[in-house]
Design a protein around this motif. Structure first.
Motif, PDB file in Angstrom:
ATOM      1  N   VAL A 199     -67.100  88.343  22.261  1.00 49.28           N
ATOM      2  CA  VAL A 199     -67.675  88.430  20.918  1.00 49.28           C
ATOM      3  C   VAL A 199     -68.685  89.576  20.882  1.00 49.28           C
ATOM      4  O   VAL A 199     -68.596  90.483  20.050  1.00 49.28           O
ATOM      5  CB  VAL A 199     -68.342  87.102  20.512  1.00 49.28           C
ATOM      6  CG1 VAL A 199     -68.921  87.198  19.100  1.00 49.28           C
ATOM      7  CG2 VAL A 199     -67.345  85.953  20.606  1.00 49.28           C
ATOM      8  N   PHE A 200     -69.676  89.523  21.784  1.00 44.25           N
ATOM      9  CA  PHE A 200     -70.643  90.602  21.956  1.00 44.25           C
ATOM     10  C   PHE A 200     -70.761  90.880  23.447  1.00 44.25           C
ATOM     11  O   PHE A 200     -70.919  89.945  24.238  1.00 44.25           O
ATOM     12  CB  PHE A 200     -72.027  90.218  21.419  1.00 44.25           C
ATOM     13  CG  PHE A 200     -72.068  89.908  19.948  1.00 44.25           C
ATOM     14  CD1 PHE A 200     -71.747  90.870  19.002  1.00 44.25           C
ATOM     15  CD2 PHE A 200     -72.431  88.639  19.504  1.00 44.25           C
ATOM     16  CE1 PHE A 200     -71.779  90.586  17.650  1.00 44.25           C
ATOM     17  CE2 PHE A 200     -72.467  88.343  18.155  1.00 44.25           C
ATOM     18  CZ  PHE A 200     -72.130  89.321  17.221  1.00 44.25           C
ATOM     19  N   VAL A 213     -61.158  78.740  23.382  1.00 39.91           N
ATOM     20  CA  VAL A 213     -60.442  77.936  22.388  1.00 39.91           C
ATOM     21  C   VAL A 213     -61.341  77.790  21.166  1.00 39.91           C
ATOM     22  O   VAL A 213     -62.412  77.176  21.244  1.00 39.91           O
ATOM     23  CB  VAL A 213     -60.068  76.548  22.948  1.00 39.91           C
ATOM     24  CG1 VAL A 213     -59.404  75.701  21.869  1.00 39.91           C
ATOM     25  CG2 VAL A 213     -59.144  76.690  24.144  1.00 39.91           C
ATOM     26  N   GLY A 214     -60.919  78.389  20.044  1.00 42.30           N
ATOM     27  CA  GLY A 214     -61.767  78.371  18.856  1.00 42.30           C
ATOM     28  C   GLY A 214     -63.095  79.034  19.157  1.00 42.30           C
ATOM     29  O   GLY A 214     -63.149  80.085  19.803  1.00 42.30           O
ATOM     30  N   PRO A 215     -64.201  78.429  18.740  1.00 40.61           N
ATOM     31  CA  PRO A 215     -65.520  79.022  19.007  1.00 40.61           C
ATOM     32  C   PRO A 215     -66.135  78.551  20.328  1.00 40.61           C
ATOM     33  O   PRO A 215     -67.281  78.865  20.614  1.00 40.61           O
ATOM     34  CB  PRO A 215     -66.345  78.522  17.819  1.00 40.61           C
ATOM     35  CG  PRO A 215     -65.769  77.175  17.522  1.00 40.61           C
ATOM     36  CD  PRO A 215     -64.290  77.280  17.817  1.00 40.61           C
ATOM     37  N   THR A 216     -65.370  77.795  21.132  1.00 38.53           N
ATOM     38  CA  THR A 216     -65.922  77.190  22.343  1.00 38.53           C
ATOM     39  C   THR A 216     -65.780  78.102  23.558  1.00 38.53           C
ATOM     40  O   THR A 216     -65.112  79.131  23.524  1.00 38.53           O
ATOM     41  CB  THR A 216     -65.220  75.854  22.650  1.00 38.53           C
ATOM     42  OG1 THR A 216     -63.910  76.118  23.189  1.00 38.53           O
ATOM     43  CG2 THR A 216     -65.084  75.008  21.397  1.00 38.53           C
ATOM     44  N   LEU A 217     -66.402  77.673  24.659  1.00 35.78           N
ATOM     45  CA  LEU A 217     -66.279  78.375  25.937  1.00 35.78           C
ATOM     46  C   LEU A 217     -65.150  77.819  26.788  1.00 35.78           C
ATOM     47  O   LEU A 217     -65.004  78.197  27.952  1.00 35.78           O
ATOM     48  CB  LEU A 217     -67.598  78.285  26.706  1.00 35.78           C
ATOM     49  CG  LEU A 217     -68.749  79.145  26.155  1.00 35.78           C
ATOM     50  CD1 LEU A 217     -70.019  78.891  26.945  1.00 35.78           C
ATOM     51  CD2 LEU A 217     -68.384  80.624  26.195  1.00 35.78           C
ATOM     52  N   ILE A 218     -64.352  76.929  26.239  1.00 37.20           N
ATOM     53  CA  ILE A 218     -63.180  76.424  26.952  1.00 37.20           C
ATOM     54  C   ILE A 218     -62.129  77.527  26.969  1.00 37.20           C
ATOM     55  O   ILE A 218     -61.735  78.036  25.915  1.00 37.20           O
ATOM     56  CB  ILE A 218     -62.605  75.167  26.274  1.00 37.20           C
ATOM     57  CG1 ILE A 218     -63.649  74.053  26.245  1.00 37.20           C
ATOM     58  CG2 ILE A 218     -61.337  74.702  26.992  1.00 37.20           C
ATOM     59  CD1 ILE A 218     -63.225  72.839  25.425  1.00 37.20           C
ATOM     60  N   PRO A 219     -61.671  77.956  28.146  1.00 36.32           N
ATOM     61  CA  PRO A 219     -60.698  79.051  28.182  1.00 36.32           C
ATOM     62  C   PRO A 219     -59.377  78.646  27.526  1.00 36.32           C
ATOM     63  O   PRO A 219     -58.961  77.482  27.628  1.00 36.32           O
ATOM     64  CB  PRO A 219     -60.506  79.319  29.684  1.00 36.32           C
ATOM     65  CG  PRO A 219     -60.883  78.032  30.339  1.00 36.32           C
ATOM     66  CD  PRO A 219     -61.985  77.445  29.501  1.00 36.32           C
TER      67      PRO A 219
END
Length: 286
Positions: free
Chosen positions: A180-181, A212-218
């Protein structure tokens, strides 16, 4: 299990020189890695290129954030080749007491020349990532990019130890996350200050990731690993200028690793089971 040795002092931080894992140890690490393995359904190629004995330097590419995919390689090589990979851990990891004990138990040591040469002298299989933390802490548009500028230490050690080099390519993690950044973005300035306050270089500021979506789950992308043919450092051993020899050998290894990466990209692109949806679809009877 780790065993003491009269020569254990040659390793820093109290790391054991000799590590032996019994079946319980192996089952424990496989159980810890089982969720990641199930999520990523890894594929391995060319592991027979890893010599069954004698010193060998496995040279790999660091993927995004590092340390996510590499642990899957250790039990696979142990099962298939009967060899425990000795990892060279980042200094910041070895400073954490509980984590240090865990890493030492499973064969990892602080990543420095002294430790690497001591392990190679014992005929161990050692894995190194020349790109280091900067290769793992990626910027945007650096997907699967090798950051090896000025990194010749591994080649010099292979020449001095007479240890063959096996290029080991790994892909998957960079496909499982979006940046994202990155660490250079203005919004990451407070984190850069924190990194510097911890005594680290600002270019090691980690990016803000999204899985996955906005999460930190790969995302459940398949992980792929490939070991290339061993590269014998003997042609460089009698060079008059060791610095030039190490640079030349590094470039040879880099090219070989890039070829392994190309092979994996091709395998990934034709793999219908690359994603979780594709793997589930492949299990259906219709």
């Amino acid at each position: 299990m780790p065993e003491s040795s009269p020569n254990a002092a040659v390793l820093t931080d109290g790391a054991p020189l000799e590590v032996r894992l019994d079946e319980t140890d192996i089952r424990l690490i496989e159980a810890l890695l089982a969720p990641l393995r199930a999520w990523t359904s890894p594929r391995f190629y060319g592991l027979d290129n890893i010599p069954a004995d004698g010193p060998v330097l496995l040279v790999g590419n660091h993927n995004l954030m590092g340390g996510i995919d590499a642990p899957l390689l250790m039990p696979e090589v142990l099962r298939r080749r009967g060899r425990l990979i000795r990892g060279l851990a980042e200094n910041v990891l070895i400073t954490v007491p509980g984590l240090r004990h865990f890493l030492h138990y499973y064969g990892a040591v602080r990543g420095n020349r002294n430790n690497c040469m001591a392990l190679l002298a014992r005929g161990e299989a050692v894995i190194v990532f020349p790109g280091g933390g900067r290769e793992a802490v990626r910027r945007k548009n650096e997907k699967y990019l090798l950051k090896w500028e000025g990194r010749t230490g591994f080649a010099r050690m292979a020449i001095e130890a007479g240890a063959p080099i096996v290029p080991v390519a790994m892909i998957g993690v960079d496909d499982a996350f979006d940046i994202v950044f990155d660490g250079d973005h203005p919004v990451m300035r407070p984190l850069r200050w924190t990194v510097e306050a911890l005594g680290l270089k600002r270019d090691l500021t980690p990016p803000l990731l999204r899985g996955v979506g906005p999460t930190l789950i790969p995302r459940p992308e398949r992980f792929y690993f490939s070991a290339g043919a061993p590269i014998d450092p003997a042609p460089w051993r009698d060079a008059d200028d060791l610095d030039t020899a190490a640079t030349d050998l590094r470039d040879v290894v880099r090219k070989a690793l890039e070829e392994e990466l190309k092979f994996l990209f091709a395998e990934r692109d034709r793999d219908s089971g690359r994603t979780l949806v594709g793997r589930v679809r492949g299990l259906l009877p219709f």
